[in-house]
Design a protein around this motif. Structure first.
Motif, mmCIF file in Angstrom:
data_model
loop_
_atom_site.group_PDB
_atom_site.id
_atom_site.type_symbol
_atom_site.label_atom_id
_atom_site.label_comp_id
_atom_site.label_asym_id
_atom_site.label_seq_id
_atom_site.Cartn_x
_atom_site.Cartn_y
_atom_site.Cartn_z
ATOM 1 N N ALA A 173 34.040 24.088 -6.186
ATOM 2 C CA ALA A 173 33.297 25.112 -6.925
ATOM 3 C C ALA A 173 31.817 24.780 -7.041
ATOM 4 C CB ALA A 173 33.890 25.285 -8.321
ATOM 5 N N GLY A 174 31.428 23.606 -6.552
ATOM 6 C CA GLY A 174 30.038 23.193 -6.613
ATOM 7 C C GLY A 174 29.300 23.485 -5.310
ATOM 8 N N VAL A 175 28.134 22.870 -5.160
ATOM 9 C CA VAL A 175 27.303 23.129 -3.983
ATOM 10 C C VAL A 175 27.678 22.286 -2.780
ATOM 11 C CG1 VAL A 175 25.333 23.894 -5.353
ATOM 12 C CG2 VAL A 175 25.545 21.458 -4.738
ATOM 13 N N GLY A 176 28.574 21.303 -2.965
ATOM 14 C CA GLY A 176 28.931 20.412 -1.870
ATOM 15 C C GLY A 176 29.360 21.117 -0.591
ATOM 16 N N PRO A 177 30.354 22.025 -0.656
ATOM 17 C CA PRO A 177 30.816 22.672 0.579
ATOM 18 C C PRO A 177 29.724 23.403 1.352
ATOM 19 C CG PRO A 177 32.418 22.996 -1.177
ATOM 20 C CD PRO A 177 31.211 22.379 -1.811
ATOM 21 N N GLU A 178 28.874 24.147 0.657
ATOM 22 C CA GLU A 178 27.833 24.887 1.384
ATOM 23 C C GLU A 178 26.796 23.946 1.982
ATOM 24 O OE1 GLU A 178 24.776 26.964 -1.373
ATOM 25 O OE2 GLU A 178 26.573 26.739 -2.626
ATOM 26 N N THR A 181 35.747 29.363 -5.475
ATOM 27 C CA THR A 181 35.311 30.020 -6.709
ATOM 28 C C THR A 181 34.021 29.368 -7.186
ATOM 29 O OG1 THR A 181 36.686 28.506 -8.014
ATOM 30 C CG2 THR A 181 37.663 30.625 -7.379
ATOM 31 N N PRO A 182 32.905 29.620 -6.512
ATOM 32 C CA PRO A 182 31.654 28.931 -6.857
ATOM 33 C C PRO A 182 31.267 29.130 -8.310
ATOM 34 C CG PRO A 182 31.249 30.858 -5.455
ATOM 35 C CD PRO A 182 32.721 30.624 -5.451
ATOM 36 N N GLY A 183 30.951 28.008 -8.948
ATOM 37 C CA GLY A 183 30.555 28.051 -10.351
ATOM 38 C C GLY A 183 31.690 28.055 -11.333
ATOM 39 N N ASN A 184 32.941 28.116 -10.836
ATOM 40 C CA ASN A 184 34.105 28.166 -11.725
ATOM 41 C C ASN A 184 35.135 27.118 -11.297
ATOM 42 O OD1 ASN A 184 33.554 30.657 -13.426
ATOM 43 N ND2 ASN A 184 33.321 31.490 -11.349
ATOM 44 N N PRO A 185 34.947 25.863 -11.744
ATOM 45 C CA PRO A 185 35.857 24.796 -11.341
ATOM 46 C C PRO A 185 37.267 25.026 -11.871
ATOM 47 C CG PRO A 185 34.383 24.047 -13.072
ATOM 48 C CD PRO A 185 33.883 25.395 -12.642
ATOM 49 N N SER A 186 38.249 24.506 -11.125
ATOM 50 C CA SER A 186 39.651 24.663 -11.496
ATOM 51 C C SER A 186 40.392 23.361 -11.251
ATOM 52 C CB SER A 186 40.293 25.771 -10.648
ATOM 53 O OG SER A 186 40.357 25.374 -9.280
ATOM 54 N N PHE A 189 26.886 23.689 -10.544
ATOM 55 C CA PHE A 189 27.734 24.881 -10.635
ATOM 56 C C PHE A 189 26.914 26.164 -10.852
ATOM 57 C CE2 PHE A 189 31.184 21.876 -12.285
ATOM 58 C CZ PHE A 189 31.869 21.874 -11.082
ATOM 59 N N ASP A 190 25.777 26.023 -11.535
ATOM 60 C CA ASP A 190 24.999 27.215 -11.886
ATOM 61 C C ASP A 190 24.389 27.919 -10.674
ATOM 62 O OD1 ASP A 190 23.443 24.868 -11.680
ATOM 63 O OD2 ASP A 190 21.761 25.841 -12.679
ATOM 64 N N ILE A 191 24.195 27.172 -9.566
ATOM 65 C CA ILE A 191 23.605 27.818 -8.386
ATOM 66 C C ILE A 191 24.562 27.820 -7.193
ATOM 67 C CG2 ILE A 191 21.234 27.330 -9.066
ATOM 68 C CD1 ILE A 191 21.243 25.028 -7.005
ATOM 69 N N ALA A 192 25.792 27.345 -7.387
ATOM 70 C CA ALA A 192 26.746 27.284 -6.276
ATOM 71 C C ALA A 192 27.034 28.676 -5.729
ATOM 72 C CB ALA A 192 28.047 26.629 -6.735
ATOM 73 N N GLY A 224 23.151 30.359 -2.367
ATOM 74 C CA GLY A 224 22.213 30.057 -1.290
ATOM 75 C C GLY A 224 20.933 29.403 -1.749
ATOM 76 N N LEU A 225 20.923 28.847 -2.956
ATOM 77 C CA LEU A 225 19.705 28.271 -3.514
ATOM 78 C C LEU A 225 19.631 26.759 -3.383
ATOM 79 C CD1 LEU A 225 19.538 30.337 -6.846
ATOM 80 C CD2 LEU A 225 18.313 30.775 -4.696
ATOM 81 N N ALA A 226 20.764 26.099 -3.184
ATOM 82 C CA ALA A 226 20.797 24.634 -3.170
ATOM 83 C C ALA A 226 20.107 24.093 -1.921
ATOM 84 C CB ALA A 226 22.236 24.137 -3.228
ATOM 85 N N ASP A 227 19.273 23.082 -2.111
ATOM 86 C CA ASP A 227 18.548 22.454 -1.008
ATOM 87 C C ASP A 227 19.460 21.429 -0.327
ATOM 88 O OD1 ASP A 227 16.778 20.516 0.416
ATOM 89 O OD2 ASP A 227 15.191 21.749 -0.432
ATOM 90 N N PRO A 228 19.584 21.474 1.005
ATOM 91 C CA PRO A 228 20.476 20.557 1.709
ATOM 92 C C PRO A 228 19.864 19.197 2.003
ATOM 93 C CG PRO A 228 19.483 22.027 3.294
ATOM 94 C CD PRO A 228 18.976 22.458 1.925
ATOM 95 N N GLY A 229 18.609 18.973 1.588
ATOM 96 C CA GLY A 229 17.903 17.760 1.979
ATOM 97 C C GLY A 229 18.614 16.476 1.627
ATOM 98 N N ALA A 230 19.167 16.386 0.407
ATOM 99 C CA ALA A 230 19.816 15.148 -0.005
ATOM 100 C C ALA A 230 21.119 14.912 0.757
ATOM 101 C CB ALA A 230 20.077 15.169 -1.511
ATOM 102 N N MET A 231 21.877 15.974 1.036
ATOM 103 C CA MET A 231 23.104 15.813 1.815
ATOM 104 C C MET A 231 22.769 15.373 3.239
ATOM 105 S SD MET A 231 26.436 15.897 2.019
ATOM 106 C CE MET A 231 27.098 16.878 0.646
ATOM 107 N N ILE A 232 21.770 15.990 3.836
ATOM 108 C CA ILE A 232 21.337 15.604 5.180
ATOM 109 C C ILE A 232 20.887 14.144 5.185
ATOM 110 C CG2 ILE A 232 19.511 15.966 6.897
ATOM 111 C CD1 ILE A 232 19.726 18.995 6.225
ATOM 112 N N ALA A 233 20.107 13.763 4.172
ATOM 113 C CA ALA A 233 19.631 12.381 4.090
ATOM 114 C C ALA A 233 20.788 11.401 3.900
ATOM 115 C CB ALA A 233 18.637 12.245 2.939
ATOM 116 N N ALA A 234 21.805 11.786 3.120
ATOM 117 C CA ALA A 234 22.956 10.907 2.894
ATOM 118 C C ALA A 234 23.743 10.690 4.179
ATOM 119 C CB ALA A 234 23.858 11.488 1.810
#
Length: 343
Positions: free
Chosen positions: A22-27, A94-99, A312-315, A318-328
Motif C-alpha cells: 500500500a506504500g510507494v515501494g511497488p511503484e 490499495t495505495p494508502g490503505n494498508p491491510s 502512504f499519503d502519496i502512494a 505518481g508523486l514519489a521520487d524514485p531516486g532513493a530506490m534507484i540509488a539503493a
C-alpha cells in the motif's frame, strides 16, 4: 562523493523485497526497472507481488511488462524485456490503505529475498519500505528490517550497523530507535569502538577506501565544552577515539555536531559517526533526501534500502521520487562487485 557505478555482469541478480504494497515501494520498483538502462542498474528481480506491481505501474503511467520466473538465475535474460517476479504471493493494490494481507505479503517477500541473498542465489537484497506496526500484527517481532536480516545471517543485532549514504554524506547513528532521554545511558566506550571497527572495515571492503577517515560527533552542544555541558565527551567518547587510534583507525573528535556537517567539514572525513538517530538523519535527509540509501554494515550479505518510508499519503499518485530506490539498487550492485573483486 560520486557514484562509481562498479558492476560485475557475472554476479547473480539482486533480490528486491516489495515492501508494504500500500506504500510507494511497488511503484518505485517499477520506475527503477523502467529506468534501468539509463541509470546503469544491475539485474534484479522482485520477490512476489506481480499483480500489485502491475497495478502500481499502471497507476504511475508506466507501460511495462512482467515476467514470472522460477529461479533467480532467470532474472538476467527475462529482465531484458520485462520486470522479473519470483513467487506467486500477491495481494490487492490499495495505495494508502494498508491491510493485514498486504503486511503478510511484505513479510513473505522480505523472508524470500533475504533467503536468496543468504544462500548466494542473489548477490544482495534491496528492501522496500515497510510499515512496522502492520508487520507486527502478522508476527514480525523485530524492531525493523535491519534486525531481521541480521538475525537471518546469524549476526548479533549490535554488530549490524546502520549506515546512511548519499552523494554528499555518509553517516552512522550509534543509537537508533530509542527515546532521546535513553541515549546517554546507552552510550559506552565499548559500543563506540565496536561499531566504528565495523564501519572502518566496511569502508575498506564495500566502498574501496583504503584508509577511511572517521569523524565522531559529540553528544552535547559544543561537544560538551570541556565538561560544562556534559561529561560524556570526556568520559566515554574521547577514550573510545583514543582506543580506535591506537588500533590504527583514523578517528577524530569528538566534534561539535552543529559544525560537523558543514561543507568544509564534510571534505575532511569519509564517514561521520553520530550519537543518536536525528543527529545522523537530519543532515542526511536535508542534503540527500531523494538519493539517501540505508546500508547495513557488518553482514556477510549485501543489504540496502531507500532511506524513506512507505509514504502512504502519496502512494499511487505518481508523486514519489524514485531516486532513493534507484540509488539503493545501484549501491547494492556496487558493493557486491567490490566484495567479489576483494576476494
Amino acid at each position: 562523493m560520486r557514484w562509481s557505478r562498479i558492476t560485475d555482469p557475472a554476479l547473480p541478480p539482486l533480490a528486491i523485497s516489495l515492501g508494504d504494497p500500500a506504500g510507494v515501494g511497488p511503484e518505485l520498483i517499477c520506475e527503477s526497472w523502467a529506468r534501468r538502462e539509463a541509470e546503469g542498474l544491475p539485474p534484479f528481480f522482485v520477490c512476489g507481488g506481480k499483480d500489485v506491481l502491475s497495478a502500481a505501474a499502471r497507476a504511475r503511467g508506466l507501460a511495462i511488462d512482467f515476467a514470472e520466473i522460477f529461479d533467480p538465475c532467470e532474472a538476467g535474460s527475462a529482465g531484458r524485456e520485462a520486470l522479473p517476479v519470483l513467487g506467486d504471493g500477491d495481494a490487492s493494490y490499495t495505495p494508502g490503505n494498508p491491510s493485514s494481507l498486504g503486511a503478510r505479503l511484505a513479510f513473505n517477500s522480505l523472508q524470500a529475498g533475504t533467503g536468496f541473498a543468504v544462500s548466494g542465489a542473489a548477490s544482495g537484497i534491496v528492501t522496500g519500505p515497510i510499515a512496522k506496526a502492520a508487520l507486527a500484527e502478522v508476527g514480525f517481532d523485530f524492531p525493523g528490517q535491519t534486525e531481521f536480516v541480521a538475525d537471518a545471517c546469524g549476526v548479533p543485532a549490535e554488530d549490524a550497523v546502520m549506515l546512511l549514504a548519499g552523494p554528499s554524506l555518509r553517516t552512522v547513528p550509534l543509537t537508533v530507535h530509542c527515546a532521546l532521554a535513553d541515549v546517554p545511558g546507552l552510550l559506552t566506550q565499548g559500543l563506540i569502538v565496536r561499531r566504528c571497527r565495523v564501519v572502518a572495515e566496511a569502508m575498506r571492503t564495500d566502498y574501496g577506501i583504503a584508509q577511511p577517515r572517521i569523524a565522531i560527533a559529540g553528544l552535547n552542544p559544543h561537544a560538551g565544552e570541556a565538561g560544562r555541558m556534559g561529561r560524556e565527551e570526556i568520559e566515554i567518547i574521547a577514550p573510545a577515539i583514543a582506543q580506535l587510534r591506537a588500533d590504527g583507525i583514523d578517528a577524530t573528535g569528538p566534534h561539535p555536531a552543529d559544525t560537523l556537517f558543514a561543507p568544509r567539514a564534510r571534505a575532511t572525513y569519509d564517514v561521520a559517526i553520530a550519537m543518536y538517530h536525528d543527529q545522523a538523519l537530519v543532515p542526511l535527509k536535508a542534503l540527500d533526501f531523494d538519493q539517501g540509501v540505508n546500508v547495513t554494515l557488518g553482514l556477510p550479505i549485501v543489504r540496502t534500502s531507500p532511506d524513506h518510508g512507505t509514504a502512504f499519503d502519496i502512494a499511487g499518485k505518481g508523486l514519489a521520487d524514485p531516486g532513493a530506490m534507484i540509488a539503493a539498487i545501484r549501491m547494492a550492485g556496487e558493493i557486491a562487485a567490490r566484495r567479489t573483486i576483494a576476494q
